[in-house]
Enzyme design. Structure first.
Site, PDB file in Angstrom:
ATOM      1  N   ASP A 232       0.814  -1.204   0.000  1.00 46.68           N
ATOM      2  CA  ASP A 232       0.000   0.000   0.000  1.00 46.68           C
ATOM      3  C   ASP A 232       0.853   1.263   0.000  1.00 46.68           C
ATOM      4  O   ASP A 232       0.472   2.274  -0.591  1.00 46.68           O
ATOM      5  CB  ASP A 232      -0.927   0.001   1.210  1.00 46.68           C
ATOM      6  CG  ASP A 232      -2.095  -0.966   1.049  1.00 46.68           C
ATOM      7  OD1 ASP A 232      -2.306  -1.468  -0.069  1.00 46.68           O
ATOM      8  OD2 ASP A 232      -2.791  -1.224   2.047  1.00 46.68           O
TER       9      ASP A 232
ATOM     10  N   ASN B  26      -4.490   8.691   1.760  1.00 52.75           N
ATOM     11  CA  ASN B  26      -5.021   8.092   2.983  1.00 52.75           C
ATOM     12  C   ASN B  26      -5.425   9.136   4.020  1.00 52.75           C
ATOM     13  O   ASN B  26      -6.578   9.240   4.393  1.00 52.75           O
ATOM     14  CB  ASN B  26      -3.988   7.149   3.613  1.00 52.75           C
ATOM     15  CG  ASN B  26      -4.190   5.701   3.220  1.00 52.75           C
ATOM     16  OD1 ASN B  26      -5.125   5.361   2.497  1.00 52.75           O
ATOM     17  ND2 ASN B  26      -3.309   4.843   3.683  1.00 52.75           N
TER      18      ASN B  26
ATOM     19  N   ARG C 101      -7.068  19.347  23.601  1.00 50.96           N
ATOM     20  CA  ARG C 101      -5.735  18.902  24.021  1.00 50.96           C
ATOM     21  C   ARG C 101      -5.682  17.407  23.764  1.00 50.96           C
ATOM     22  O   ARG C 101      -6.467  16.634  24.311  1.00 50.96           O
ATOM     23  CB  ARG C 101      -5.470  19.201  25.499  1.00 50.96           C
ATOM     24  CG  ARG C 101      -5.420  20.669  25.829  1.00 50.96           C
ATOM     25  CD  ARG C 101      -5.030  20.909  27.278  1.00 50.96           C
ATOM     26  NE  ARG C 101      -3.613  20.638  27.488  1.00 50.96           N
ATOM     27  CZ  ARG C 101      -3.137  19.691  28.291  1.00 50.96           C
ATOM     28  NH1 ARG C 101      -3.968  18.883  28.924  1.00 50.96           N
ATOM     29  NH2 ARG C 101      -1.835  19.519  28.435  1.00 50.96           N
TER      30      ARG C 101
ATOM     31  N   ASP D  11      -3.098  14.089  21.458  1.00 43.56           N
ATOM     32  CA  ASP D  11      -1.872  13.759  20.730  1.00 43.56           C
ATOM     33  C   ASP D  11      -1.921  14.222  19.287  1.00 43.56           C
ATOM     34  O   ASP D  11      -0.933  14.074  18.557  1.00 43.56           O
ATOM     35  CB  ASP D  11      -1.623  12.246  20.757  1.00 43.56           C
ATOM     36  CG  ASP D  11      -1.176  11.760  22.126  1.00 43.56           C
ATOM     37  OD1 ASP D  11      -0.812  12.601  22.963  1.00 43.56           O
ATOM     38  OD2 ASP D  11      -1.211  10.542  22.358  1.00 43.56           O
TER      39      ASP D  11
ATOM     40  N   THR E 120      -9.529   2.795   6.606  1.00 46.84           N
ATOM     41  CA  THR E 120      -9.128   1.457   7.062  1.00 46.84           C
ATOM     42  C   THR E 120      -7.647   1.412   7.423  1.00 46.84           C
ATOM     43  O   THR E 120      -7.096   0.336   7.647  1.00 46.84           O
ATOM     44  CB  THR E 120      -9.410   0.417   5.961  1.00 46.84           C
ATOM     45  OG1 THR E 120      -8.825   0.857   4.728  1.00 46.84           O
ATOM     46  CG2 THR E 120     -10.908   0.227   5.765  1.00 46.84           C
ATOM     47  N   ALA E 121      -7.005   2.570   7.498  1.00 48.14           N
ATOM     48  CA  ALA E 121      -5.574   2.631   7.820  1.00 48.14           C
ATOM     49  C   ALA E 121      -5.386   3.197   9.230  1.00 48.14           C
ATOM     50  O   ALA E 121      -5.978   2.697  10.190  1.00 48.14           O
ATOM     51  CB  ALA E 121      -4.852   3.468   6.756  1.00 48.14           C
TER      52      ALA E 121
ATOM     53  N   LEU F 142      -8.431   4.010  11.449  1.00 46.16           N
ATOM     54  CA  LEU F 142      -9.114   2.868  12.054  1.00 46.16           C
ATOM     55  C   LEU F 142      -8.471   2.496  13.385  1.00 46.16           C
ATOM     56  O   LEU F 142      -9.161   2.234  14.373  1.00 46.16           O
ATOM     57  CB  LEU F 142      -9.089   1.682  11.093  1.00 46.16           C
ATOM     58  CG  LEU F 142      -9.787   0.400  11.568  1.00 46.16           C
ATOM     59  CD1 LEU F 142     -11.271   0.647  11.790  1.00 46.16           C
ATOM     60  CD2 LEU F 142      -9.580  -0.727  10.561  1.00 46.16           C
ATOM     61  N   SER F 143      -7.141   2.496  13.428  1.00 50.95           N
ATOM     62  CA  SER F 143      -6.450   2.161  14.673  1.00 50.95           C
ATOM     63  C   SER F 143      -6.680   3.220  15.743  1.00 50.95           C
ATOM     64  O   SER F 143      -6.547   2.943  16.937  1.00 50.95           O
ATOM     65  CB  SER F 143      -4.943   1.997  14.424  1.00 50.95           C
ATOM     66  OG  SER F 143      -4.353   3.232  14.057  1.00 50.95           O
TER      67      SER F 143
END
Length: 298
Positions: A77, A151, A179, A181, A192-193, A196-197
């Protein structure tokens, strides 16, 4: 269906398996009487220089689209993402042979190269439009850096693990201050990359929508959002951040930003065409790649 007569070839470097698949692909194209053009860095890094002999020419990644009417990417990918960003403006469609790991964007398995590429060349394929994101970093109104992403565009703290403070605007409407990350701004392709996580929703590739996924927000009420695809998104980085934040496009382009900078994101007008074999099925792909359950009665 348009006829594909000249095929551009891009291969994942430093991969023996990808080079092996490239050899098979070149042999097949030659048997079919198709001209092919090797991407320049692909040609430069081939251990077997004899593979270049049958090529019409070599071309830089950015120029490949002006020589070809189809580009085949042999890799994962990541290779497709870099190819998409470089070739989207040329309008040339992309087809992927998977030699990576997950392979959401690269449809053809190594064992099926000849059969599936033959079907595509015979007009038996599905063409799908995907949009990219245009990204600009502005400092006191001046353009500092810009890039595209198929993406996602990600604001993150950079090398230090520190929370960022920023404000989010959609179509010049203030949405929230946060506030966290950082923030993942995702296309349906990228849902889906990384998004998703980060807890974001899966968006069907045909949706005209953009996902906004906060990364580890410092409040339980902060949740992912989905906004219309034509939205104008602005992230204003807080003046008092102690981190050295960065903006990353597709995990491959990195821009260091300063407190007070604006990150402006919108849909790119020119779309990318992906070519899929006729048996392509998005939901089956989710099942196989993400480990979803099959039929209960199987």
């Amino acid at each position: 269906m348009p006829e594909f007569t000249t095929i551009g070839l891009i291969v994942r470097r430093n991969s023996d398996s990808a080079v092996y698949s490239l050899k098979r692909l070149i042999r097949f194209l030659q048997d079919q009487g198709k001209a092919f053009v090797l991407e320049q860095e692909t040609a430069d890094h081939l251990p077997d220089k004899s593979l270049q002999k049958g090529a019409s020419c070599t071309a830089s990644l950015e120029d490949l689209g002006s020589y070809c009417d189809l580009v085949i990417v042999v890799g994962g990918d990541g290779s497709m993402l870099s190819g998409a960003r470089a070739l989207v403006n040329s309008g040339v469609p992309l087809l992927g042979v998977n030699r990576g790991r997950l392979g959401f964007l690269t449809d053809i398995t190594p064992d099926d190269i000849e059969q599936k590429v033959a079907e595509v060349l015979a007009g038996q394929y599905v063409a799908e439009q995907r949009f990219l994101l245009d990204t600009e970093v502005r400092r006191r109104g001046q353009l500092i850096s810009a890039g595209d992403a198929l993406n996602d565009v990600v604001l993150h703290p950079g090398e230090l693990i520190r929370m960022l403070e920023f404000e989010l605007y959609v179509d010049d409407h203030f949405v929230t201050s946060q506030r966290s990350d950082g923030m993942i701004v995702s296309t349906p392709t990228g849902s889906t990359a990384y998004a998703l996580s980060g807890g974001g929703p899966i968006l069907h590739p045909r949706l005209d929508a953009i996902g906004l996924v906060p990364m580890n927000p410092h409040t339980l009420s902060s949740r992912p959002m989905v906004v219309p695809g034509d939205s104008h998104i602005k992230i204003l980085v807080g003046e008092y951040n102690n981190a050295s934040p960065q903006v990353t496009c597709d995990g491959q382009l990195h821009f260091r930003i300063h407190p007070g900078d604006e990150v402006v994101i919108r849909k790119k007008p020119k779309q990318l065409t992906l070519i899929h074999p006729l048996n392509h099925n998005f939901y089956e792909r989710c099942r196989s790649k993400l480990g979803w359950g099959g039929h209960l009665l199987d």
